[in-house]
Design an enzyme around this catalytic site. Sequence first.
Site, short mmCIF file in Angstrom:
data_model
loop_
_atom_site.label_atom_id
_atom_site.label_comp_id
_atom_site.label_asym_id
_atom_site.label_seq_id
_atom_site.Cartn_x
_atom_site.Cartn_y
_atom_site.Cartn_z
N ASP A 93 -12.32 -26.65 -2.28
CA ASP A 93 -13.49 -26.80 -4.03
C ASP A 93 -13.06 -27.71 -4.69
O ASP A 93 -12.53 -28.09 -4.52
CB ASP A 93 -13.07 -25.04 -4.17
CG ASP A 93 -14.18 -25.22 -5.95
OD1 ASP A 93 -15.33 -25.19 -5.44
OD2 ASP A 93 -14.21 -25.35 -6.56
N ASP A 111 -10.23 -22.09 -7.19
CA ASP A 111 -9.55 -21.64 -8.04
C ASP A 111 -10.20 -21.02 -9.51
O ASP A 111 -9.94 -20.60 -10.03
CB ASP A 111 -9.27 -22.95 -9.15
CG ASP A 111 -10.07 -23.78 -10.31
OD1 ASP A 111 -11.61 -23.46 -9.45
OD2 ASP A 111 -10.02 -24.09 -11.47
N CYS A 152 14.71 21.45 -27.88
CA CYS A 152 14.98 22.56 -27.27
C CYS A 152 15.46 21.73 -25.69
O CYS A 152 15.11 21.24 -25.11
CB CYS A 152 14.51 23.85 -27.50
SG CYS A 152 12.57 24.19 -26.44
N CYS A 193 13.17 21.02 -23.77
CA CYS A 193 11.83 20.01 -23.65
C CYS A 193 13.43 18.61 -22.86
O CYS A 193 12.39 17.88 -22.25
CB CYS A 193 12.43 19.46 -25.44
SG CYS A 193 11.63 19.97 -26.67
N ASP A 236 -14.94 -18.87 -5.41
CA ASP A 236 -14.33 -18.96 -3.85
C ASP A 236 -13.19 -17.69 -3.77
O ASP A 236 -12.95 -17.57 -2.23
CB ASP A 236 -12.77 -20.16 -4.65
CG ASP A 236 -13.21 -20.99 -6.00
OD1 ASP A 236 -14.53 -21.79 -4.65
OD2 ASP A 236 -12.78 -22.08 -6.27
N CYS A 282 22.58 -4.87 13.00
CA CYS A 282 21.59 -5.74 13.76
C CYS A 282 19.94 -5.05 13.77
O CYS A 282 19.88 -3.84 12.62
CB CYS A 282 22.02 -5.40 14.81
SG CYS A 282 22.12 -3.64 16.27
N CYS A 308 18.65 -2.01 14.66
CA CYS A 308 19.55 -0.74 13.13
C CYS A 308 17.55 -0.99 12.35
O CYS A 308 17.17 0.38 12.83
CB CYS A 308 20.35 -0.73 12.41
SG CYS A 308 22.10 -0.71 12.97
#
Length: 813
Positions: free
Chosen positions: A509, A708, A98, A101, A712, A30, A33
Amino acid sequence: MLQKDVRTVSSQGTSGKSTTVNLKIAGMSCAACAARIEKGLARLDGVELATVNFAAEKAGITFDPAKLKLSDIGEKIGKLGFQVVADKAEFKISGMSCAACAARVEKSLRSMPGVYRATVNFAAEKAAVEYSAGALTVGELQERVRRIGFEAHNIADASEVDREKKVRQEEIRSQRFRLIFSAVLSLPLLGAMIFHSLGIMGSVSHALMNPYVQLALATPVQFVAGWPFYRGAYAALKNGSANMDVLVAMGTSAAYFYSIANVITGDPHLYFETSAILITLIILGKLLEATAKGRTSEAIKALMGLQAKTARVVRSDGEAEVPVEDVQAGDIIIVRPGEKVPVDGIIIEGTSTLDESMLTGESVPVDKKAGDQVAGATINKFGSFKFQATKVGKDTALAQIVKIVEEAQGSKAPIQRFADIVSGYFVPSVVSLAVLTFAAWYFIFDPGNFSRALVNFTAVMVIACPCALGLATPTSIMVGTGKGAEHGILIKGAEHLENAHRLTTIVLDKTGTITKGQPEVTDIIAVGALSRQDVLTIAAQAEKQSEHPLAQAIVKYSREQGLAAAEAQDFTAIPGQGVKASIGGRNIFVGTRKLMRENNIAIEAELAKIEQLEQQGKTVMLLAVEQAIAGLIAVADTVKDSSAQAVAELQQLGIEVWLITGDNERAARAIAAKVGVQNVMSEVLPEHKAKKVEALKKEGKVVAMVGDGINDAPALATADVGFAIGTGTDVAIEAADITLMRGDLQGVVAAIRLSKATMRNIKQNLFWALIYNSVGIPIAAAGYLSPVLAGAAMASSSVSVVINALRLKRFQP
């Protein structure tokens, strides 16, 4: 560059940087929690912000990686009684020589923010990684291994690709098993109760009413099917809080243990069926809720399923089909008819038509040619083409869309704060109320009748679970943001979805928003000794270095006329006015009337011609050579087909529409008249757009800005809601709250309508959740509601809220 799900942000901590991750969390029952996890994480040193969404089952955590590791956060969530759902990846590692690595690879992977555990087996040449998909991608893990000199090939099987889906299916299977187990044992108890109430006696009913038979049937239900409630209640109480599990565990335990006491003393009043049937009904509710909640995130699953699985890459030895995760930026990829574009890129050879509806919501296919951009997951309809990959992995448009939607679905709307506050105090208040109910019945209404008091106590405990209240807001937000993504509307957070329904004013705009943003030269008028060709040539030379759309229109037209335009010297761009340059030792000015006046260039003789052109909606650029007007160049931008209709629909929604532009008032009014806008702000310099938006806000208006371009971005950030046209610049998209992928104003209308529909849905959910508790608790306390009916009502309330939220899936903007 759309907003990322995991990002590095400024911080005041010692490290100066913080990281935000989104984690999937299992085990919440709920909203209480979710509140418990938030409080627990907030106490960790290094956590700056923790937001937990109960419906989405996700936590967004901003923390300082210098002070805290992701594994520490996972451990804390585990101590609170919940589990982090980790994604798993397995790699074949090549190049290791090895064990050192292997240790190096392991250490490098473990150091990545978002990795819980990493184990590298040198002998098997394999690496197993547990990580958060909200923080990392498989490609990023592979890239880290490559950076330290090895190769990592993903060998995870397909069942691990959608870990979240797998976890949810596992939860549903678990709930279904618990329900069947509980129902099989509870039904005989229910039958005994019915036989007893109807006075039906026989060998079967007599056996079912045997106290020891009832005890044998009820005990597995109580402690096997009901065990998750006890576990959740213990975790909650241990951490100093209370949740739904506490109410269910206390209510059913009271009925169960009282019945055991009566079996021992020989009292015939038994309530085994009450506790068993309650648990069965609550499990049924949780099963239905889990199934319905799975449908709220279908939009994300659908988006994730759109990605191509492989790509046909051109290699030195021919074509090779490789997993899409292995595609690198710069690769040349071939796409044939009917195939999906695997990643983002630019076409270098061929032409085709693409279905981009998954990005834009626009069903009309788009023609593509060399030089055009293509996006991953779009569908190639007809021709074949080659393109160069520019964005792969988490940088593709699809990946960013998925992350934006995931982040929005996991965020909290301001309206949810009310539900969170109520849920935080609700459970302790209900326990107190249930105790008062018990006391009132036992001592006042029906003195000494322990059974009656216990039944009413249990009914109050069960009817009051705050599940529906916790689900009311986030389920609607999840469906609403997903629905927006289907229609090319990317909402970056729940608060923006909520704010959009309150808008009273929208500022548009002009260039690229109302108009197509592709101006063309319409008129060239020579003044004095220069010819029209001279005017065009000189203007194009002066404007060649400018990035302004009007300047580019002049340069483009000059090229089309076959005129050579060498670059000018001493070029200076003057924002909002034009340019100044030097050509052949002569001073050249190209720009607005304001530019001419500020440089003491007389324009009065040409005013009549200028005004005549401006009344036609054209923007006039003036050319001056050595302090004298030499020519006029008129440029016009075409209005988008949908702009006028969108403006009319915004006005029908009761929204005041403004046009803002750097054009002079006459030209601005001409464009405004074409689309039906009455309010115009003209000759506004780019840096002043934000101030204009702020001025409207100070008048008490709730303001949206739609733009855009780079100039802006400040205004988009200043507005209450910033809308970025998706065809615009990355800066504008980053600054905006809502991104419109289609690139026209109909998306603004659709976003506002979606916001209104979502908020209406949330209010319906909150109303029913509150009414249910407000009416149910007094009825239960008054003794008119049996615990079984209370359990059924509680289970159905959560399911009804989720189903109501799912009605939004039918919304068509």
